[in-house]
Design a protein around this motif. Sequence first.
Motif, PDB file in Angstrom:
ATOM      1  N   CYS A 199       0.265  -1.217   0.391  1.00 46.23           N
ATOM      2  CA  CYS A 199      -0.265  -0.564   0.265  1.00 46.23           C
ATOM      3  C   CYS A 199       1.151   2.043  -0.061  1.00 46.23           C
ATOM      4  O   CYS A 199       1.652   1.404   0.274  1.00 46.23           O
ATOM      5  N   ILE A 202      -1.439  -1.746  -4.414  1.00 52.69           N
ATOM      6  CA  ILE A 202      -2.995  -0.347  -4.307  1.00 52.69           C
ATOM      7  C   ILE A 202      -1.730   0.691  -4.159  1.00 52.69           C
ATOM      8  O   ILE A 202      -1.292   0.903  -3.029  1.00 52.69           O
ATOM      9  N   LYS A 252      -4.048   6.484  -2.488  1.00 50.63           N
ATOM     10  CA  LYS A 252      -4.330   7.755  -3.071  1.00 50.63           C
ATOM     11  C   LYS A 252      -5.688   6.531  -3.092  1.00 50.63           C
ATOM     12  O   LYS A 252      -7.132   7.572  -3.501  1.00 50.63           O
ATOM     13  N   THR A 253      -6.221   6.114  -2.916  1.00 50.07           N
ATOM     14  CA  THR A 253      -7.000   4.246  -3.538  1.00 50.07           C
ATOM     15  C   THR A 253      -8.249   4.854  -2.833  1.00 50.07           C
ATOM     16  O   THR A 253      -8.021   5.015  -1.279  1.00 50.07           O
ATOM     17  N   SER A 254      -9.765   4.717  -2.965  1.00 47.25           N
ATOM     18  CA  SER A 254     -10.894   5.525  -2.159  1.00 47.25           C
ATOM     19  C   SER A 254     -10.796   4.021  -0.741  1.00 47.25           C
ATOM     20  O   SER A 254     -10.605   3.004  -1.206  1.00 47.25           O
ATOM     21  N   LYS A 276     -12.530   1.200  -2.188  1.00 47.57           N
ATOM     22  CA  LYS A 276     -11.613   0.497  -3.670  1.00 47.57           C
ATOM     23  C   LYS A 276     -11.014  -0.796  -2.877  1.00 47.57           C
ATOM     24  O   LYS A 276     -10.420  -1.971  -2.432  1.00 47.57           O
ATOM     25  N   LEU A 277     -10.736   0.327  -1.697  1.00 55.29           N
ATOM     26  CA  LEU A 277      -9.514  -0.664  -0.837  1.00 55.29           C
ATOM     27  C   LEU A 277      -9.993  -1.863   0.025  1.00 55.29           C
ATOM     28  O   LEU A 277      -9.376  -2.968  -0.349  1.00 55.29           O
ATOM     29  N   SER A 304      -4.372  -1.858  -8.195  1.00 54.90           N
ATOM     30  CA  SER A 304      -4.784  -0.336  -8.268  1.00 54.90           C
ATOM     31  C   SER A 304      -4.459  -0.325 -10.325  1.00 54.90           C
ATOM     32  O   SER A 304      -4.004  -0.928 -10.933  1.00 54.90           O
ATOM     33  N   SER A 305      -5.268   0.105 -11.350  1.00 52.36           N
ATOM     34  CA  SER A 305      -5.629   0.379 -12.339  1.00 52.36           C
ATOM     35  C   SER A 305      -4.429   0.873 -12.741  1.00 52.36           C
ATOM     36  O   SER A 305      -4.013   0.556 -14.347  1.00 52.36           O
TER      37      SER A 305
END
Length: 217
Positions: A82, A103, A106-108, A111-112, A127-128
């Motif tokens: 992370c 991931i 800053k992932t929401s 979504k985390l 993450s994308s």
Amino acid sequence: MAITVCIVDDTNDIRQALEEIIRLSDEFRLLGSFSSGEDALVKLPVLQPNVVLMDINLGGMSGIECVRRLKPDNKEILFMMCTVYEEDEKIFEALSAGASGYILKKTSPVKLLDAIRELNEGGAPMSSQIARKVVAAFQQKNAVNELPVAGNSNGKLNTLSNREMEILELLSKGMLYKEIAAQLFISQETVRKHVYHMYEKLHVNNRIEAVNKFFGR
């Protein structure tokens, strides 16, 4: 049964934010939170969480080194890096060390939690932004080595159904099961079943290995 989680991050604000995200969800249970790799190295084998959110750039021992030392004797623990960083070298070093997901911080929160859930169910969430880098690296390696590209004549890929190939392509783009289900208008459970059969046919155990097959490695 709740998915048990530990957090390793040396930035107090970020660590506390991650703790709060886990605590606010009834589906997850926080077992421990550590500010150093050295502390995690001692305590994680005792706690045996299902999933560890591991910061990559810890103050002392790096998160990658911590995973590298822990994974051989703690194969059941799943590590998800992370981090705020997207460097290609660190991504592949982390995956090679034994991380199963990667991931961005800053992932929401939603979504985390989705990513932790998917990791616990046998997936390899990324993450994308990370997935695009992984895919680009595979494609570049294929071009350099003149390896077959996606959709090639690989015998094992030929055993997949059209739907399984469709899901594999979406997995290679870093999409979560929830996102794939929405795009294909099917349930998450149906996606999981397709992925399970796909992994069996390809003789792989996770998304990273499946994407390797997809790009002919």
